[in-house]
Design a protein around this motif. Structure first.
Motif, PDB file in Angstrom:
ATOM      1  N   GLU A 196       0.840  -1.289   0.030  1.00  0.00           N
ATOM      2  CA  GLU A 196      -0.022  -0.086  -0.058  1.00  0.00           C
ATOM      3  C   GLU A 196       0.820   1.242   0.031  1.00  0.00           C
ATOM      4  O   GLU A 196       0.462   2.275  -0.505  1.00  0.00           O
ATOM      5  CB  GLU A 196      -0.896  -0.118   1.225  1.00  0.00           C
ATOM      6  N   GLN A 197       2.030   1.343   0.532  1.00  0.00           N
ATOM      7  CA  GLN A 197       2.917   2.498   0.794  1.00  0.00           C
ATOM      8  C   GLN A 197       3.792   2.562  -0.680  1.00  0.00           C
ATOM      9  O   GLN A 197       3.893   3.829  -1.035  1.00  0.00           O
ATOM     10  CB  GLN A 197       4.076   2.154   1.916  1.00  0.00           C
ATOM     11  N   LEU A 198       3.619   1.614  -1.283  1.00  0.00           N
ATOM     12  CA  LEU A 198       4.529   1.572  -2.510  1.00  0.00           C
ATOM     13  C   LEU A 198       3.784   2.053  -3.986  1.00  0.00           C
ATOM     14  O   LEU A 198       4.163   2.763  -4.613  1.00  0.00           O
ATOM     15  CB  LEU A 198       5.100   0.158  -2.811  1.00  0.00           C
ATOM     16  N   GLY A 206       1.741   3.584  -6.912  1.00  0.00           N
ATOM     17  CA  GLY A 206       1.722   4.792  -7.415  1.00  0.00           C
ATOM     18  C   GLY A 206       2.760   5.735  -7.213  1.00  0.00           C
ATOM     19  O   GLY A 206       2.433   6.782  -7.571  1.00  0.00           O
ATOM     20  N   LYS A 207       3.914   5.193  -6.399  1.00  0.00           N
ATOM     21  CA  LYS A 207       4.843   6.144  -5.827  1.00  0.00           C
ATOM     22  C   LYS A 207       5.839   6.067  -6.656  1.00  0.00           C
ATOM     23  O   LYS A 207       6.262   4.927  -7.092  1.00  0.00           O
ATOM     24  CB  LYS A 207       5.249   5.958  -4.441  1.00  0.00           C
ATOM     25  N   SER A 208       6.520   7.129  -6.777  1.00  0.00           N
ATOM     26  CA  SER A 208       8.090   7.083  -7.302  1.00  0.00           C
ATOM     27  C   SER A 208       9.172   6.543  -6.343  1.00  0.00           C
ATOM     28  O   SER A 208       8.801   6.660  -5.060  1.00  0.00           O
ATOM     29  CB  SER A 208       8.509   8.767  -7.665  1.00  0.00           C
ATOM     30  N   PHE A 209      10.076   5.603  -6.615  1.00  0.00           N
ATOM     31  CA  PHE A 209      10.983   5.270  -5.905  1.00  0.00           C
ATOM     32  C   PHE A 209      11.656   6.474  -4.980  1.00  0.00           C
ATOM     33  O   PHE A 209      12.020   6.136  -4.012  1.00  0.00           O
ATOM     34  CB  PHE A 209      11.919   4.430  -6.842  1.00  0.00           C
ATOM     35  N   ASN A 210      11.482   7.518  -5.397  1.00  0.00           N
ATOM     36  CA  ASN A 210      12.489   8.653  -4.868  1.00  0.00           C
ATOM     37  C   ASN A 210      11.663   9.030  -3.521  1.00  0.00           C
ATOM     38  O   ASN A 210      12.298   9.912  -2.894  1.00  0.00           O
ATOM     39  CB  ASN A 210      12.532   9.883  -5.647  1.00  0.00           C
ATOM     40  N   PHE A 211      10.426   8.400  -3.091  1.00  0.00           N
ATOM     41  CA  PHE A 211       9.906   8.870  -1.723  1.00  0.00           C
ATOM     42  C   PHE A 211      10.635   8.093  -0.759  1.00  0.00           C
ATOM     43  O   PHE A 211      10.474   8.625   0.305  1.00  0.00           O
ATOM     44  CB  PHE A 211       8.339   8.514  -1.973  1.00  0.00           C
ATOM     45  N   ARG A 256      13.638   8.335   1.194  1.00  0.00           N
ATOM     46  CA  ARG A 256      14.832   9.165   1.135  1.00  0.00           C
ATOM     47  C   ARG A 256      16.222   8.718   1.551  1.00  0.00           C
ATOM     48  O   ARG A 256      17.082   9.032   1.148  1.00  0.00           O
ATOM     49  CB  ARG A 256      14.229  10.328   2.143  1.00  0.00           C
TER      50      ARG A 256
END
Length: 86
Positions: free
Chosen positions: A9-11, A13-18, A20
């Motif tokens: 769920e955290q991954l 739709g997110k860019s891997f850049n989220f 840090r």
């Protein structure tokens, strides 16, 4: 699905850049500008990288595919990664 301690769920739709605090071991010949040059020329690119995040080390094989609009203009990239066991 659990990738480096991060839930599906955290991954999604997110860019891997989220993420840090990731250390990345890049192949020497694959600089960021060279990768974008290849993609903008329509080439599919495979890169093997090692990621370290929160004490977890993972080896990934990433395939980057350019996406063009109906006029043939380069508009975005899709990346699919496969994790290897170390």
């Amino acid at each position: 699905c659990n990738f480096m301690g991060i839930s599906k769920e955290q991954l999604l739709g997110k860019s891997f850049n989220f993420i840090r605090d990731v250390e990345i071991s890049e192949p020497e010949e694959m600089s960021n500008s060279y990768l974008w040059e290849l993609l903008s020329n329509g080439e599919v690119v495979k890169v093997d990288r090692t990621y370290s995040f929160a004490g977890n080390i993972r080896k990934l094989s990433e395939v980057y595919s350019p996406v063009n609009d109906t006029a043939g203009n380069f508009i975005k990239v899709i990346c699919v990664a496969t994790e290897y066991m170390l």
